[in-house]
Scaffold this active site. Structure first.
Site, short mmCIF file in Angstrom:
data_model
loop_
_atom_site.label_atom_id
_atom_site.label_comp_id
_atom_site.label_asym_id
_atom_site.label_seq_id
_atom_site.Cartn_x
_atom_site.Cartn_y
_atom_site.Cartn_z
N HIS A 129 0.84 -1.19 0.00
CA HIS A 129 0.00 0.00 0.00
C HIS A 129 0.88 1.25 0.00
O HIS A 129 2.09 1.17 0.24
CB HIS A 129 -0.91 -0.02 1.23
CG HIS A 129 -1.99 -1.05 1.13
ND1 HIS A 129 -2.92 -1.27 2.12
CD2 HIS A 129 -2.29 -1.93 0.13
CE1 HIS A 129 -3.74 -2.24 1.74
NE2 HIS A 129 -3.39 -2.66 0.55
N GLU A 167 1.24 3.83 2.03
CA GLU A 167 1.94 4.22 3.25
C GLU A 167 3.21 3.39 3.45
O GLU A 167 4.27 3.90 3.79
CB GLU A 167 1.03 4.02 4.48
CG GLU A 167 -0.28 4.77 4.44
CD GLU A 167 -1.40 3.97 3.79
OE1 GLU A 167 -1.19 3.38 2.70
OE2 GLU A 167 -2.51 3.93 4.36
N CYS A 211 -1.45 -1.08 7.31
CA CYS A 211 -0.65 0.16 7.24
C CYS A 211 -0.55 0.81 8.61
O CYS A 211 0.44 1.45 8.93
CB CYS A 211 -1.26 1.12 6.24
SG CYS A 211 -1.08 0.52 4.55
N SER A 215 -18.88 5.66 -40.17
CA SER A 215 -18.62 6.38 -38.92
C SER A 215 -17.12 6.59 -38.69
O SER A 215 -16.69 6.88 -37.59
CB SER A 215 -19.20 5.57 -37.74
OG SER A 215 -18.57 4.31 -37.67
N THR A 253 -22.29 -4.34 -32.64
CA THR A 253 -20.99 -3.70 -32.83
C THR A 253 -19.95 -4.73 -33.28
O THR A 253 -19.13 -4.46 -34.15
CB THR A 253 -20.54 -3.03 -31.50
OG1 THR A 253 -21.54 -2.08 -31.14
CG2 THR A 253 -19.20 -2.35 -31.63
N ASP A 298 -18.24 -4.22 -36.84
CA ASP A 298 -16.85 -3.71 -36.86
C ASP A 298 -15.78 -4.75 -36.60
O ASP A 298 -14.60 -4.46 -36.78
CB ASP A 298 -16.67 -2.61 -35.80
CG ASP A 298 -17.69 -1.49 -35.95
OD1 ASP A 298 -18.25 -1.36 -37.06
OD2 ASP A 298 -17.91 -0.76 -34.98
N SER A 352 -27.41 -12.08 -26.89
CA SER A 352 -28.52 -12.93 -26.42
C SER A 352 -28.61 -14.27 -27.13
O SER A 352 -28.77 -15.30 -26.50
CB SER A 352 -29.84 -12.18 -26.55
OG SER A 352 -29.80 -11.02 -25.76
C1 AOF Z 1 -4.37 1.72 2.51
N1 AOF Z 1 -3.45 2.13 1.62
O1 AOF Z 1 -2.58 2.16 -0.43
C2 AOF Z 1 -4.59 0.99 -0.12
C3 AOF Z 1 -5.60 0.61 0.81
O2 AOF Z 1 -5.73 -6.90 -0.05
P1 AOF Z 1 -5.03 -5.67 0.35
O3 AOF Z 1 -4.07 -5.88 1.49
O4 AOF Z 1 -4.33 -4.96 -0.79
O5 AOF Z 1 -6.12 -4.66 0.93
C4 AOF Z 1 -7.05 -4.05 0.10
C5 AOF Z 1 -7.90 -3.07 0.90
O6 AOF Z 1 -7.05 -2.13 1.56
C6 AOF Z 1 -8.83 -2.22 0.02
O7 AOF Z 1 -10.10 -2.80 -0.10
C7 AOF Z 1 -8.90 -0.93 0.81
O8 AOF Z 1 -9.81 -1.05 1.87
C8 AOF Z 1 -7.51 -0.81 1.39
N2 AOF Z 1 -6.66 -0.12 0.43
N3 AOF Z 1 -5.45 1.03 2.09
O9 AOF Z 1 -4.22 1.97 3.69
C9 AOF Z 1 -3.50 1.79 0.34
N4 AOF Z 1 -4.65 0.60 -1.41
ZN ZN Z 2 -2.99 -0.29 3.87
#
Ligand code: AOF
Ligand code: ZN
Length: 376
Positions: free
Chosen positions: A51, A53, A85, A169, A197, A201, A232
């Site tokens: 994450h 932090e 974190c 188009s 589509t 295309d 469908s």
């Molecule tokens: C934070 N900082 O940069 C992010 C957060 O499976 P994990 O460990 O990656 O956790 C995912 C969850 O953590 C996500 O659903 C959200 O609640 C939080 N994301 N939290 O402190 C971060 N990306």
């Molecule tokens: Zn986190």
């Protein structure tokens, strides 16, 4: 001396670098400030990885003890793919934490902040709160409703046509606008089109970013969206580009049991062998988009770009699944009573019942303009 908002704005900038890579996690940015200087920065770079932090705190060039930490989202306090974190923030003896928006993941939601406070850390929330929440509109919607965030996109002439009477188009809008569409394909997890589509295309529906867009958004390589076809009666040709490339790019075809003929099982087998995931809906004669979205949500598809045609746009609006609209408009007039328009279907009967948009924004791409807004 910089203001709190300035540091949070920097954290927001960092968070955006994760765009397209973090789904279904949020984008998060973090800045560590000591004695009025930024001593480290980080962001959530990719789903499943550290994450924001933790990235910032592990990269500090000096001891962060007593420093201020700015983070766009409430720090998590759960063991997911990574450790909490809150733990590393406490361990590194951060003095104060400034939070943008709160996490609505029930595993976190307020508990992250409480844990920090209980550890004696001063916490202030809501710094640029609205911008932080908007940055993660997909995450919040998906987390809070359990449905993918759906974005309807079309390009039309100034007189409201998506093609000429002949069906030609190519192209309605110019290059810059079309490049931006590829950025949307990078940003959102899935892309949905109707079978019409595909038959007309034979599209790839992948993400092809121009160098200009890559540089502007600091993207190394675009991410292809999961391709979803609403079909469908399972008319998709076995040699369609989508089918031929289904082993490389995930591809889903949704059809209805009621509409399948006796050869369908054979066709389903061929498609599946080619790598296509075939979803068969029962008890309906036309793909139920709401049900389809529930199925996609269960497959961790948190957002879907609906790229037409007019029929699927009408069905999506009728099903009430559209959250945001991007209308690219070219300064061209082509006329023609029978020329197709962005939204087909039977249409709404009285203006008072129109689908209303709010928080509209206008951007320009080359000669074209793009109006976006949120469905009320
Ligand atoms: C934070 N900082 O940069 C992010 C957060 O499976 P994990 O460990 O990656 O956790 C995912 C969850 O953590 C996500 O659903 C959200 O609640 C939080 N994301 N939290 O402190 C971060 N990306
Ligand atoms: Zn986190």
């Amino acid at each position: 001396m910089q203001k709190k908002e300035d540091y949070m704005r920097r954290a927001l900038e960092l968070a955006k670098r994760g765009e397209g890579y973090t789904s279904p996690n949020p984008m998060v940015g973090c800045v560590v400030v000591k004695d009025g200087r930024i001593i480290s920065e980080g962001w959530h770079e990719r789903y499943g990885e550290f994450h924001a932090e933790r990235n910032a705190l592990l990269r500090c060039k000096e001891d962060p003890a007593g420093a201020d930490l700015y983070v766009t989202l409430e720090p998590c306090c759960h063991y997911g793919k990574t450790p909490p974190c809150t733990e590393i923030i406490i361990e590194k003896k951060i003095g104060r934490v400034f939070v943008g928006s709160m996490d609505s993941n029930p595993l976190v939601a307020g508990k992250g902040v409480q844990i920090l406070k209980d550890a004696g850390i001063a916490v202030e929330t809501g710094i640029l709160g609205e911008e932080c929440r908007r940055l993660n509109e997909v995450f919040y919607h998906y987390m809070e409703t359990g449905m993918p965030f759906c974005v309807m996109k079309y390009a039309m002439t100034l007189d409201g046509k998506i093609a000429c009477v002949t069906g030609d188009s190519k192209w309605v809008t110019g290059e810059a606008a079309r490049e931006h569409v590829h950025f949307l394909r990078h940003r959102y997890k899935g892309i949905l089109v109707g079978i019409g589509t595909v038959l007309a295309d034979d599209p790839m529906l992948n993400c092809r970013l121009s160098d200009t867009v890559r540089k502007e958004h600091q993207i190394e390589k675009g991410v292809d969206p999961v391709r979803i076809v609403c079909d469908s009666s399972l008319r998709i040709p076995e040699d369609a580009q989508l089918v031929k490339t289904a082993k490389e790019i995930p591809t889903i075809v949704a059809c209805c049991k009621n509409r399948l003929d006796e050869d369908a099982q054979k066709k389903i087998k061929v498609l599946e062998e080619a790598g296509v995931e075939v979803l068969v809906q029962t008890d309906v004669d036309q793909v139920d988009l709401k049900r389809l979205m529930q199925t996609l949500a269960a497959e961790k598809i948190d957002s879907v770009l609906i790229e037409g045609g007019a029929g699927i746009h009408a069905s999506a609006l009728e099903a009430g699944i559209v959250n945001k609209v991007y209308a690219y408009i070219a300064g061209k007039l082509v006329g023609g009573k029978a020329a197709p328009t962005p939204v087909g279907g039977a249409g709404i009967q009285v203006m008072a019942d129109a689908v209303m948009l709010q928080d509209m924004a206008v951007e320009t791409f080359g000669e074209d303009i793009c109006i976006s807004g949120y469905v009320k």
